[in-house]
Design an enzyme around this catalytic site. Structure first.
Site, mmCIF file in Angstrom:
data_model
loop_
_atom_site.group_PDB
_atom_site.id
_atom_site.type_symbol
_atom_site.label_atom_id
_atom_site.label_comp_id
_atom_site.label_asym_id
_atom_site.label_seq_id
_atom_site.Cartn_x
_atom_site.Cartn_y
_atom_site.Cartn_z
ATOM 1 N N CYS A 117 0.752 -1.545 -0.067
ATOM 2 C CA CYS A 117 -0.477 -0.208 0.195
ATOM 3 C C CYS A 117 0.848 1.147 0.060
ATOM 4 O O CYS A 117 0.103 2.313 -0.417
ATOM 5 C CB CYS A 117 -0.642 -0.340 1.218
ATOM 6 S SG CYS A 117 -2.126 -1.203 1.179
ATOM 7 N N PHE A 176 -10.138 -5.079 -0.339
ATOM 8 C CA PHE A 176 -9.123 -4.610 -1.211
ATOM 9 C C PHE A 176 -9.939 -5.302 -2.991
ATOM 10 O O PHE A 176 -10.936 -6.393 -2.995
ATOM 11 C CB PHE A 176 -7.963 -6.126 -1.432
ATOM 12 C CG PHE A 176 -7.053 -5.851 -0.540
ATOM 13 C CD1 PHE A 176 -5.883 -4.794 -0.851
ATOM 14 C CD2 PHE A 176 -6.345 -5.946 1.053
ATOM 15 C CE1 PHE A 176 -5.122 -4.652 0.691
ATOM 16 C CE2 PHE A 176 -5.497 -5.115 1.995
ATOM 17 C CZ PHE A 176 -4.575 -4.707 1.640
ATOM 18 N N HIS A 219 -3.512 7.614 2.059
ATOM 19 C CA HIS A 219 -4.150 6.308 1.641
ATOM 20 C C HIS A 219 -4.939 5.911 2.538
ATOM 21 O O HIS A 219 -4.878 5.737 3.265
ATOM 22 C CB HIS A 219 -3.273 5.775 1.680
ATOM 23 C CG HIS A 219 -3.094 3.693 1.396
ATOM 24 N ND1 HIS A 219 -3.532 3.734 -0.227
ATOM 25 C CD2 HIS A 219 -3.107 3.060 2.265
ATOM 26 C CE1 HIS A 219 -4.121 2.104 0.030
ATOM 27 N NE2 HIS A 219 -3.602 1.480 1.261
ATOM 28 N N ASN A 254 -9.804 -0.682 -0.768
ATOM 29 C CA ASN A 254 -8.592 -0.748 -1.204
ATOM 30 C C ASN A 254 -7.295 -1.074 -2.573
ATOM 31 O O ASN A 254 -7.847 -2.732 -2.212
ATOM 32 C CB ASN A 254 -8.378 -0.760 0.042
ATOM 33 C CG ASN A 254 -5.867 -0.823 0.381
ATOM 34 O OD1 ASN A 254 -5.077 -0.754 -0.570
ATOM 35 N ND2 ASN A 254 -6.015 -0.747 1.675
#
Length: 398
Positions: free
Chosen positions: A169, A217, A309, A342
């Site tokens: 990430c 994800f 993020h 994500n």
């Protein structure tokens, strides 16, 4: 031929860019195949993985999905692929080669879709790109996705390529950090940053230990053109990249990581990650601002714009709490999380794109916008990438 020290220093200076590097264009892309509503994900996931009989586990995943703040995600993985590769359901069966065969082709293609958008916005030919930095956790092969992307885009054979593998990430933040250094130290350089991730490499049937990752994800790619002055006609800096730092929190290797195995890539994500980030994020910001503006800098966090993020809703909540941010300060990150989940290293590019869009809309309405901002990305280590950004004031109409 003899050269004096002064001549050598002048020659070095002439090879450097003018001023800080800047983001010149942004592009994003997602697989077109499968879009899954978060409300329906658990039922679909347990059905395709033939795990409906684990009713308690499915109900647990539903509760996790409900708390993520995600509304939908994009995936390359579909039932046709799973029918052709039933070994993807069992971590004990060897499946890494089959997974890599698929992503080795699809990761560069997804990156190409994002890069074409960025290059079109930039307005110059792809052959003007001098450097390529490619970040992915979705490939374990060489030649790597960077070479394939260069071929797909028709970049020059002399383009300088760098592949960043398994940064997870923080890969997007690290790639942008490296692009800044390349652009500022190579006069005329134009760096293409590409981040592309496909979660097929870590797909497996639910076993109780991977539910959070399955709920978070998704797949996506982001591309950014980075360059320093002098800028060519038509180039318009979106964000000046003033300074960048990387910090690793000591003793946190256990908390976040990836492991490549015969059955694919395993993620592990400790519940302590939001707390650990919360304990360290402010010092990272202070260090970055002092590097940019001096030791006596006085920063009010709510006076900045933010590109963070969105590793997960608890991470954003913790950062908002620690820095005492107003509710809308992290809205660009929260919207990307809602719409895409994500996407690992690619996600920060989506956040920058969303932030750019929001700032343009606010500017069109005549609102006063912050000139200074912060970009942060987090990943295995635990590693924190921090970049101080500045929005140049363009003359009206330019």
């Amino acid at each position: 031929m003899a050269m004096t020290r002064a001549q050598g220093q002048e020659s070095q200076r002439m090879q450097q860019g003018e001023g800080p590097a800047a983001v010149l264009a942004i592009g994003t892309a997602n697989p077109s195949g499968t879009i899954v509503s978060q409300d329906e994900f658990a039922d679909q996931f347990f059905r395709v993985s033939k795990s409906d009989h684990f009713t308690a586990l499915k109900e647990k995943l539903k509760r996790i999905c409900h708390k993520t703040g995600i509304e939908k995600r994009h995936f390359h993985m579909n039932e046709e692929i799973l029918c052709a590769h039933p070994e993807f359901l069992d971590r004990e069966l060897p499946s890494l080669d089959a997974r890599v065969d698929i992503v080795a082709a699809e990761v560069p293609k997804l990156a190409e879709s994002a890069a074409v958008k960025a290059i079109t916005e930039w307005g110059r030919p792809a052959t003007d790109i001098t450097h390529l930095v490619f970040s992915t956790y979705s490939g374990c092969r060489a030649p790597s996705a960077d070479l394939q992307l260069a071929s797909l885009l028709g970049l020059r054979p002399t383009v300088c390529r760098t592949i960043l593998s398994l940064h997870g990430c923080y890969g997007g933040g690290r790639a942008l950090h490296l692009a800044k250094e390349l652009a500022e130290n190579n006069r005329g350089a134009r760096v293409l940053v590409a981040c592309s991730e496909i979660t097929l490499v870590c797909f497996s049937a639910p076993d109780g230990s991977n539910l959070v990752g399955q709920a978070l994800f998704g797949d996506g790619a982001g591309a950014v053109i980075v360059g320093a002055g002098p800028f060519a006609a038509g180039e318009r800096p979106l964000f000046e990249m003033v300074t960048a730092t990387q910090t690793t929190i000591p003793g946190t290797e256990y908390a976040l990581g990836m492991q490549v195995a015969g059955g694919g890539i395993d993620f592990h994500l400790a519940i302590q990650v939001p707390m650990l980030l919360g304990q360290n994020v402010e010092q990272c910001l202070l260090d970055a601002f002092r590097s940019a503006l001096g030791d006596d800098v006085d920063v009010t966090w709510n006076d900045l714009f933010w590109a963070v993020h969105p590793g997960g809703r608890p991470i954003l909540d913790k950062i908002e709490e620690v820095l005492k941010l107003e509710p809308m300060k992290l809205e660009a990150s929260r919207r990307v999380l809602r719409e895409y989940g994500n996407m690992s290293g690619a996600t920060i590019v989506f956040v920058l794109d969303e932030l750019r869009r929001r700032m343009q809309e606010e500017g069109d309405h005549g609102n006063q916008l912050p000139e200074w901002g912060a970009m942060m990305a987090f990943g295995p280590g635990i590693t924190i990438e921090t970049m101080i950004l500045h929005t140049p004031r363009h003359p009206k109409g330019n």
